[in-house]
Design an enzyme around this catalytic site. Structure first.
Site, PDB file in Angstrom:
ATOM      1  N   ARG A   1       0.829  -1.220   0.000  1.00  0.00           N
ATOM      2  CA  ARG A   1       0.000   0.000   0.000  1.00  0.00           C
ATOM      3  C   ARG A   1       0.857   1.261   0.000  1.00  0.00           C
ATOM      4  O   ARG A   1       1.796   1.390   0.757  1.00  0.00           O
ATOM      5  CB  ARG A   1      -0.896  -0.011   1.239  1.00  0.00           C
ATOM      6  CG  ARG A   1      -1.694   1.275   1.421  1.00  0.00           C
ATOM      7  CD  ARG A   1      -2.885   1.094   2.299  1.00  0.00           C
ATOM      8  NE  ARG A   1      -2.570   0.624   3.633  1.00  0.00           N
ATOM      9  CZ  ARG A   1      -3.504   0.265   4.521  1.00  0.00           C
ATOM     10  NH1 ARG A   1      -4.779   0.304   4.192  1.00  0.00           N
ATOM     11  NH2 ARG A   1      -3.162  -0.143   5.717  1.00  0.00           N
TER      12      ARG A   1
ATOM     13  N   ARG B   1      -1.019  -5.017  14.661  1.00  0.00           N
ATOM     14  CA  ARG B   1      -2.373  -4.598  14.255  1.00  0.00           C
ATOM     15  C   ARG B   1      -3.263  -5.824  14.067  1.00  0.00           C
ATOM     16  O   ARG B   1      -4.427  -5.831  14.469  1.00  0.00           O
ATOM     17  CB  ARG B   1      -2.313  -3.790  12.944  1.00  0.00           C
ATOM     18  CG  ARG B   1      -1.816  -2.380  13.148  1.00  0.00           C
ATOM     19  CD  ARG B   1      -1.203  -1.820  11.870  1.00  0.00           C
ATOM     20  NE  ARG B   1      -2.185  -1.534  10.853  1.00  0.00           N
ATOM     21  CZ  ARG B   1      -1.903  -1.481   9.546  1.00  0.00           C
ATOM     22  NH1 ARG B   1      -0.672  -1.690   9.115  1.00  0.00           N
ATOM     23  NH2 ARG B   1      -2.842  -1.215   8.682  1.00  0.00           N
TER      24      ARG B   1
HETATM   25  P1  AMP Z   1      -6.730   2.397   9.920  1.00  0.00           P
HETATM   26  O1  AMP Z   1      -6.433   3.580   9.053  1.00  0.00           O
HETATM   27  O2  AMP Z   1      -8.191   2.106  10.043  1.00  0.00           O
HETATM   28  O3  AMP Z   1      -5.925   1.184   9.533  1.00  0.00           O
HETATM   29  O4  AMP Z   1      -6.248   2.795  11.395  1.00  0.00           O
HETATM   30  C1  AMP Z   1      -4.898   3.105  11.641  1.00  0.00           C
HETATM   31  C2  AMP Z   1      -4.633   3.119  13.132  1.00  0.00           C
HETATM   32  O5  AMP Z   1      -5.425   4.133  13.758  1.00  0.00           O
HETATM   33  C3  AMP Z   1      -4.974   1.850  13.899  1.00  0.00           C
HETATM   34  O6  AMP Z   1      -3.964   0.865  13.804  1.00  0.00           O
HETATM   35  C4  AMP Z   1      -5.099   2.409  15.312  1.00  0.00           C
HETATM   36  O7  AMP Z   1      -3.834   2.716  15.860  1.00  0.00           O
HETATM   37  C5  AMP Z   1      -5.806   3.729  15.073  1.00  0.00           C
HETATM   38  N1  AMP Z   1      -7.288   3.593  15.090  1.00  0.00           N
HETATM   39  C6  AMP Z   1      -8.130   3.893  14.076  1.00  0.00           C
HETATM   40  N2  AMP Z   1      -9.403   3.655  14.429  1.00  0.00           N
HETATM   41  C7  AMP Z   1      -9.359   3.195  15.705  1.00  0.00           C
HETATM   42  C8  AMP Z   1     -10.343   2.743  16.609  1.00  0.00           C
HETATM   43  N3  AMP Z   1     -11.648   2.732  16.284  1.00  0.00           N
HETATM   44  N4  AMP Z   1      -9.951   2.324  17.840  1.00  0.00           N
HETATM   45  C9  AMP Z   1      -8.649   2.338  18.190  1.00  0.00           C
HETATM   46  N5  AMP Z   1      -7.653   2.737  17.374  1.00  0.00           N
HETATM   47  C10 AMP Z   1      -8.001   3.160  16.130  1.00  0.00           C
END
Ligand code: AMP
Length: 211
Positions: free
Chosen positions: A124, A169
């Site tokens: 990505r 993650r």
């Molecule tokens: P994403 O862009 O959805 O992959 O999110 C990237 C990172 O943001 C995640 O690995 C978490 O560190 C944080 N994050 C995003 N959404 C959440 C959530 N609902 N709860 C906790 N951490 C979040």
């Protein structure tokens, strides 16, 4: 058109499919990950708190994301929306139903193996304009290597799209997010779709579900 909640392992393609639904159908795409990355980019006090947590691949606290989502959903004026990356814990799901949302929504679970998700995470590349590309997914490569098709800026890899952060993650996802599925299955709100299908087919399957 129903509001949508996407649940999926990291790098399954929630963001890419959400952007398509936004462009074609006028959905508001609400990604907590994007909101947090924006805070980091702007060096806000929130950004400073979450930067190292996110780079490691850990979840930020429920309080932080719940407050972000509350503000965002309150500003929508009835427009249909997609939640991409929220809820990610059972607490967030409960909070959404009890204190935030009085609206109908469809939960779509995008299935993908750990191996394929890792491949997608490592391929990505993103642009600061919001476009995402993937060197390991057919039809998602930029036309010119390293350059955004839409705005011509240089593409870069996210700080958490490396193998070490991906494993954290993914483990967090299995431990904290996957159990939310049972909550939505009990409510009869969950549909499972194959995230590795051809993008066109996946998009059409989603359209069937949200009509
Ligand atoms: P994403 O862009 O959805 O992959 O999110 C990237 C990172 O943001 C995640 O690995 C978490 O560190 C944080 N994050 C995003 N959404 C959440 C959530 N609902 N709860 C906790 N951490 C979040």
């Amino acid at each position: 058109m129903k509001n949508i909640i996407f649940i999926a392992p990291p790098a399954a393609g929630k963001g890419t499919i959400s952007e398509r639904l936004k462009e074609n159908l006028g959905y508001v795409h609400i990604s907590t990950g994007d909101m947090l990355r924006e805070a980091i980019k702007n060096k806000t006090s929130l950004g400073l708190i979450v930067e190292s947590i996110m780079a490691k691949g850990e979840y930020v606290s429920d309080d932080i994301v719940i407050s972000l989502i509350k503000d965002k959903l309150n500003s929508l004026d009835g427009k249909p929306f997609i939640l991409d990356g929220f809820p990610r814990t059972i607490n967030q799901a409960l909070e959404l139903d009890k204190n935030i949302l009085n609206l109908n929504y469809q939960v779509i679970y995008l299935e993908i193996s750990k191996k394929e998700a890792l491949k997608r995470a490592l391929g990505r590349i993103t642009c600061s304009c919001g476009k995402t590309y993937n060197l390991n997914v057919t039809n998602l490569k930029p036309k010119v290597s390293g350059i955004c098709d839409a705005c011509g800026q240089a593409l870069r890899q996210r700080d958490d799209d490396n193998e070490e952060a991906f494993i954290i993650r993914y483990n967090n996802y299995m431990e904290k997010t996957k159990p939310i599925m049972d909550y939505y299955i009990e409510k009869n709100l969950l549909v499972m779709l194959d995230a590795t299908k051809d993008m066109e087919k996946l998009y059409n399957d989603i359209i069937e579900v949200i009509k």
